[in-house]
Write an enzyme that holds these catalytic residues in place. Structure first.
Site, mmCIF file in Angstrom:
data_model
loop_
_atom_site.group_PDB
_atom_site.id
_atom_site.type_symbol
_atom_site.label_atom_id
_atom_site.label_comp_id
_atom_site.label_asym_id
_atom_site.label_seq_id
_atom_site.Cartn_x
_atom_site.Cartn_y
_atom_site.Cartn_z
ATOM 1 N N ASN A 97 -37.639 22.436 55.274
ATOM 2 C CA ASN A 97 -36.518 23.320 55.415
ATOM 3 C C ASN A 97 -35.055 22.743 55.685
ATOM 4 O O ASN A 97 -33.963 23.419 55.395
ATOM 5 C CB ASN A 97 -36.539 24.454 56.526
ATOM 6 C CG ASN A 97 -36.954 23.731 57.533
ATOM 7 O OD1 ASN A 97 -37.726 22.995 57.857
ATOM 8 N ND2 ASN A 97 -36.030 24.050 58.708
ATOM 9 N N HIS A 98 -34.897 21.379 55.771
ATOM 10 C CA HIS A 98 -33.703 20.693 56.056
ATOM 11 C C HIS A 98 -33.689 19.838 54.572
ATOM 12 O O HIS A 98 -32.622 18.934 54.788
ATOM 13 C CB HIS A 98 -33.711 19.721 57.095
ATOM 14 C CG HIS A 98 -33.859 20.615 58.539
ATOM 15 N ND1 HIS A 98 -32.777 21.334 58.866
ATOM 16 C CD2 HIS A 98 -34.944 20.809 59.554
ATOM 17 C CE1 HIS A 98 -33.162 22.168 60.252
ATOM 18 N NE2 HIS A 98 -34.501 21.627 60.413
ATOM 19 N N GLU A 127 -37.528 14.710 56.164
ATOM 20 C CA GLU A 127 -36.413 15.741 56.236
ATOM 21 C C GLU A 127 -35.633 15.762 57.391
ATOM 22 O O GLU A 127 -34.676 16.441 57.389
ATOM 23 C CB GLU A 127 -37.219 17.473 56.021
ATOM 24 C CG GLU A 127 -38.069 17.710 57.272
ATOM 25 C CD GLU A 127 -37.615 19.094 57.500
ATOM 26 O OE1 GLU A 127 -37.120 19.761 56.641
ATOM 27 O OE2 GLU A 127 -38.119 19.622 58.668
ATOM 28 N N ASN A 128 -35.994 14.992 58.436
ATOM 29 C CA ASN A 128 -35.269 14.794 59.621
ATOM 30 C C ASN A 128 -34.764 13.500 59.800
ATOM 31 O O ASN A 128 -34.272 13.229 60.981
ATOM 32 C CB ASN A 128 -36.085 15.252 60.923
ATOM 33 C CG ASN A 128 -36.442 16.878 60.816
ATOM 34 O OD1 ASN A 128 -37.581 17.010 61.034
ATOM 35 N ND2 ASN A 128 -35.340 17.710 60.693
ATOM 36 N N HIS A 183 -43.643 19.106 64.502
ATOM 37 C CA HIS A 183 -43.307 18.029 65.268
ATOM 38 C C HIS A 183 -44.333 17.653 66.601
ATOM 39 O O HIS A 183 -43.969 16.843 67.418
ATOM 40 C CB HIS A 183 -41.921 18.002 65.891
ATOM 41 C CG HIS A 183 -40.848 17.904 64.636
ATOM 42 N ND1 HIS A 183 -39.453 17.626 65.125
ATOM 43 C CD2 HIS A 183 -40.964 18.089 63.288
ATOM 44 C CE1 HIS A 183 -38.833 17.552 63.753
ATOM 45 N NE2 HIS A 183 -39.674 17.910 62.776
ATOM 46 N N HIS A 197 -43.678 20.023 60.104
ATOM 47 C CA HIS A 197 -42.709 20.752 60.675
ATOM 48 C C HIS A 197 -42.530 20.927 61.996
ATOM 49 O O HIS A 197 -41.462 21.009 62.708
ATOM 50 C CB HIS A 197 -42.472 22.052 59.825
ATOM 51 C CG HIS A 197 -41.503 23.086 60.568
ATOM 52 N ND1 HIS A 197 -40.205 22.926 60.016
ATOM 53 C CD2 HIS A 197 -41.584 24.429 61.039
ATOM 54 C CE1 HIS A 197 -39.499 23.945 60.690
ATOM 55 N NE2 HIS A 197 -40.284 24.801 61.311
#
Length: 272
Positions: free
Chosen positions: A67-68, A39-40, A180, A178
Site C-alpha cells: 500500500n506504500h 515498501e517501507n 510487521h 504488512h
C-alpha cells in the site's frame, strides 16, 4: 530449490542488516532465489530507485511492495524500467509498473513472483482472488516456471489464509506481509504450498511496528495528529521464511528466519 522471502524492510536499520547479512546468507545457505518486501524501505514510506538497486545488489532477486508503493513519487517513473520491482497486481489498469514477473536464477531456473494486496481494512483495489487466477493462468508452475512465490500484502489474517488455501498446490509459497509482526503458523498446506500469515518486518523491534514509540503513543493518548512518524533506528532483526521445494515446485521444508536484533533467533536447521 532453496527460496528465502524477507519481510518488510523498515528504514535505515532494516536496510543495514540486509546489506550486512544477505550476501553471507546467500553463500552459506546456497540460496537459489531471494525475494524482499521493500515498501517501507525509504524512511518507512515507500522505496526509492537507489534503495531498490541496493537491495538487488545485496542479493535480492525480486522486490515486492504494497500500500506504500508510490509514497516516493519517483517510484511512479522508475518502476516502469525496473522489472524486478513489483507493486500489487490488483491495482487498477493503467497503474505504473507490474504486479507479477518471472525471474531467471543464476542456475537457469524460472521463478514466478506475484504481489497481491488485500481489501479488508485496506484501500479498495480490484479482487485479489480474480487477479491471482488470471496471472497464474498465464504462468502455471511446471510449465512457465519452476517455483512460484506470492506476497499477500494484507491486514486481515483471514484474507491471507483464504488466498493461501485458494492457491494451495499451485504455488510454492504464499507469505503474508504488512502487519510487521511475525506469526507462528509457518506450515506446508495439504496440497504442498508453504504458508505463513505474516513474515514480520526487518527492522528495529524496540518500536511500534518499526516506528519510534513516542509519537504513536502520544497519538493514542491524545487522539490529536502531531509530527510525522519516524523509523526506529536501533539494531534490526531480519525476519523471513525459508522454503525448500521439490522437482514440482511444491514445498517440502519450511522454517522461520529471525536473525539479529531483539527477537528470539531462528534459522532453518535443514540448511545447516
Amino acid at each position: 530449490m532453496r527460496l528465502l522471502f524477507i519481510g518488510d524492510i523498515l528504514g535505515r536499520s532494516g536496510r543495514a542488516i540486509i546489506a550486512g547479512e544477505l550476501p553471507k546468507l546467500r553463500a552459506r545457505w546456497r540460496l537459489d532465489f531471494v525475494c524482499i518486501n521493500g515498501e517501507n524501505a525509504a524512511g518507512g514510506f515507500g522505496i526509492t530507485e537507489g534503495i531498490c538497486n541496493d537491495l538487488i545488489e545485496a542479493g535480492a532477486d525480486c522486490v515486492t511492495l504494497g500500500n506504500h508503493s508510490f509514497d516516493q513519487r519517483e517510484a511512479l517513473v522508475f518502476i516502469e524500467r525496473q522489472h524486478r520491482l513489483l507493486r500489487p497486481v490488483n491495482y487498477p489498469p493503467g497503474t505504473p509498473g507490474r504486479g507479477a514477473t518471472v525471474v531467471q536464477t543464476a542456475a537457469g531456473a524460472n521463478v514466478f513472483v506475484m504481489n497481491l494486496m488485500g481489501r479488508i481494512f485496506m484501500d479498495a483495489l480490484d479482487d485479489p482472488f480474480a487477479a491471482a487466477e488470471r496471472e497464474l493462468a498465464g504462468a502455471p508452475m511446471g510449465v512457465a516456471c519452476d517455483a512460484a512465490i506470492i506476497d499477500m500484502h494484507a491486514e486481515a489474517s483471514s484474507e491471507k489464509q483464504a488466498i493461501a488455501h485458494f492457491l494451495d498446490g499451485r504455488v510454492s509459497l504464499v507469505v503474508g506481509t504488512h502487519t510487521h509482526v511475525p506469526t507462528a503458523d509457518h506450515q506446508i498446506l495439504p496440497q504442498g504450498t508453504a504458508y505463513m500469515t505474516d513474515v514480520g518486518m526487518t527492522g528495529d523491534y524496540d518500536s511500534i511496528i518499526g516506528m519510534d514509540k513516542e509519537e504513536p503513543i502520544r497519538r493514542f493518548l491524545t487522539k490529536v495528529p502531531g509530527s510525522r512518524f519516524e523509523p526506529a533506528n536501533g539494531a534490526a532483526t531480519l525476519c523471513g521464511i525459508a522454503v525448500e521445494t521439490n522437482g514440482k515446485g511444491l514445498a517440502v521444508k519450511v522454517a522461520p528466519v529471525r536473525l539479529g536484533g531483539r527477537l528470539a533467533q531462528a534459522e532453518p536447521e535443514f540448511w545447516g
